[in-house]
Design an enzyme around this catalytic site. Sequence first.
Site, short mmCIF file in Angstrom:
data_model
loop_
_atom_site.label_atom_id
_atom_site.label_comp_id
_atom_site.label_asym_id
_atom_site.label_seq_id
_atom_site.Cartn_x
_atom_site.Cartn_y
_atom_site.Cartn_z
N VAL A 58 3.77 -0.44 -0.18
CA VAL A 58 5.07 -1.02 0.06
C VAL A 58 5.76 -0.96 -1.40
CG1 VAL A 58 4.32 -3.28 -0.49
CG2 VAL A 58 6.48 -3.16 0.46
N VAL A 59 6.98 -0.42 -1.14
CA VAL A 59 7.72 -0.09 -2.36
C VAL A 59 9.05 -0.27 -2.34
CG1 VAL A 59 8.19 1.80 -4.28
CG2 VAL A 59 6.12 1.88 -2.88
N VAL A 60 9.76 -0.94 -3.36
CA VAL A 60 11.16 -1.26 -3.34
C VAL A 60 11.57 -0.54 -4.44
CG1 VAL A 60 12.65 -3.09 -3.53
CG2 VAL A 60 10.77 -3.56 -2.18
N LYS A 72 9.78 -8.70 0.88
CA LYS A 72 9.24 -9.58 1.97
C LYS A 72 9.74 -9.27 3.29
CE LYS A 72 9.60 -14.61 2.41
NZ LYS A 72 10.09 -15.76 1.71
N GLU A 81 -3.20 -3.98 -5.81
CA GLU A 81 -3.41 -4.06 -7.30
C GLU A 81 -3.15 -5.71 -7.71
OE1 GLU A 81 -0.66 -1.56 -9.48
OE2 GLU A 81 -0.62 -0.05 -8.04
N PRO A 82 -4.18 -6.01 -8.81
CA PRO A 82 -4.31 -7.35 -8.97
C PRO A 82 -2.83 -8.21 -9.26
CG PRO A 82 -5.86 -6.43 -10.22
CD PRO A 82 -5.02 -5.21 -9.61
N ARG A 83 -1.94 -7.47 -9.69
CA ARG A 83 -0.30 -7.99 -10.23
C ARG A 83 0.42 -8.20 -8.92
NH1 ARG A 83 3.11 -3.82 -9.74
NH2 ARG A 83 1.99 -1.73 -9.60
N TYR A 136 1.41 -10.65 -1.75
CA TYR A 136 0.79 -10.79 -0.42
C TYR A 136 0.32 -12.12 0.12
CZ TYR A 136 0.95 -5.67 -0.59
OH TYR A 136 1.27 -4.44 -0.48
C1 LIG Z 1 5.80 -5.55 -5.03
C2 LIG Z 1 7.25 -5.29 -4.52
C3 LIG Z 1 7.07 -4.46 -3.32
C4 LIG Z 1 7.72 -6.60 -4.29
O1 LIG Z 1 9.26 -6.41 -3.61
P1 LIG Z 1 10.54 -7.29 -3.84
O2 LIG Z 1 11.54 -6.65 -2.75
O3 LIG Z 1 10.86 -7.12 -5.35
O4 LIG Z 1 10.01 -8.71 -3.38
P2 LIG Z 1 10.59 -9.77 -2.75
O5 LIG Z 1 12.06 -9.90 -3.42
O6 LIG Z 1 10.69 -9.51 -1.18
O7 LIG Z 1 9.86 -11.09 -3.18
C5 LIG Z 1 9.30 -11.87 -2.02
C6 LIG Z 1 8.66 -13.16 -2.84
O8 LIG Z 1 7.49 -12.31 -3.63
C7 LIG Z 1 7.47 -12.85 -5.01
N1 LIG Z 1 7.01 -11.73 -5.67
C8 LIG Z 1 7.53 -10.35 -5.82
N2 LIG Z 1 6.74 -9.63 -6.55
C9 LIG Z 1 5.71 -10.50 -6.71
C10 LIG Z 1 4.40 -10.11 -7.70
N3 LIG Z 1 4.41 -8.95 -8.34
N4 LIG Z 1 3.62 -11.13 -7.92
C11 LIG Z 1 3.97 -12.43 -7.47
N5 LIG Z 1 4.86 -12.67 -6.71
C12 LIG Z 1 5.67 -11.66 -6.29
C13 LIG Z 1 8.86 -13.20 -5.04
O9 LIG Z 1 8.99 -14.09 -6.18
C14 LIG Z 1 9.42 -13.86 -3.81
O10 LIG Z 1 8.95 -15.12 -3.78
P3 LIG Z 1 9.78 -16.20 -3.02
O11 LIG Z 1 9.96 -15.77 -1.53
O12 LIG Z 1 9.10 -17.53 -3.24
O13 LIG Z 1 11.24 -16.10 -3.55
C15 LIG Z 1 7.94 -4.58 -5.60
O14 LIG Z 1 8.10 -5.37 -6.66
C16 LIG Z 1 7.75 -2.97 -5.76
O15 LIG Z 1 8.17 -2.19 -5.08
N6 LIG Z 1 6.69 -2.83 -6.89
C17 LIG Z 1 6.25 -1.43 -7.19
C18 LIG Z 1 5.41 -0.88 -6.20
C19 LIG Z 1 4.11 -1.68 -6.02
O16 LIG Z 1 3.43 -2.19 -6.88
N7 LIG Z 1 3.85 -2.02 -4.54
C20 LIG Z 1 2.37 -2.61 -4.16
C21 LIG Z 1 1.21 -1.74 -4.26
S1 LIG Z 1 -0.13 -2.53 -3.97
#
Ligand SMILES: CC(C)(COP(=O)(O)OP(=O)(O)OC[C@H]1O[C@@H](n2cnc3c(N)ncnc32)[C@H](O)[C@@H]1OP(=O)(O)O)[C@@H](O)C(=O)NCCC(=O)NCCS
Length: 99
Positions: A31-33, A44, A67-69, A74
């Site tokens: 999942v990538v944004v 989400k 990944e832990p971060r 999830y």
């Molecule tokens: C992780 C990722 C997909 C999140 O997408 P996003 O569109 O920014 O997330 P959303 O805006 O939909 O957030 C949904 C909820 O998750 C939370 N959230 C988002 N990223 C988070 C993180 N890294 N850790 C904890 N909570 C997180 C938000 O605060 C939000 O909480 P809420 O519903 O209480 O307001 C995005 O940051 C990304 O593409 N990261 C780089 C790629 C990556 O790491 N992918 C996952 C590989 S395992």
Amino acid sequence: MLWVQHKKSQKSVAFTRATDGGVFNAIIWDVVVDPSFQGIGLGKAVKERQIEELLDKGISNIALYSEPRVLGFYRPLGFVSDPDGIRGMVYSRKQKKKK
Ligand SMILES: CC(C)(COP(=O)(O)OP(=O)(O)OC[C@H]1O[C@@H](n2cnc3c(N)ncnc32)[C@H](O)[C@@H]1OP(=O)(O)O)[C@@H](O)C(=O)NCCC(=O)NCCS
């Protein structure tokens, strides 16, 4: 595969991918944004839609590597670590360095 396209630029700004065996197990691969579109609910939204579509197909177990971060992203979606003591295992062959 699911993605969100920005209407104005026609650019894909959120993307997720899963495979399933057509019975009851599936694995989510990515999942990538786009960084400039993060934090507005797209991650989400694509995950919720993906889970709904898999459940509609009768898939009841959906696994992923995280990944832990990203664990905190999830967990509210319903994912738990090591359910019933199940642990992930990986066979990984070291890549030879190219000369
Ligand atoms: C992780 C990722 C997909 C999140 O997408 P996003 O569109 O920014 O997330 P959303 O805006 O939909 O957030 C949904 C909820 O998750 C939370 N959230 C988002 N990223 C988070 C993180 N890294 N850790 C904890 N909570 C997180 C938000 O605060 C939000 O909480 P809420 O519903 O209480 O307001 C995005 O940051 C990304 O593409 N990261 C780089 C790629 C990556 O790491 N992918 C996952 C590989 S395992």
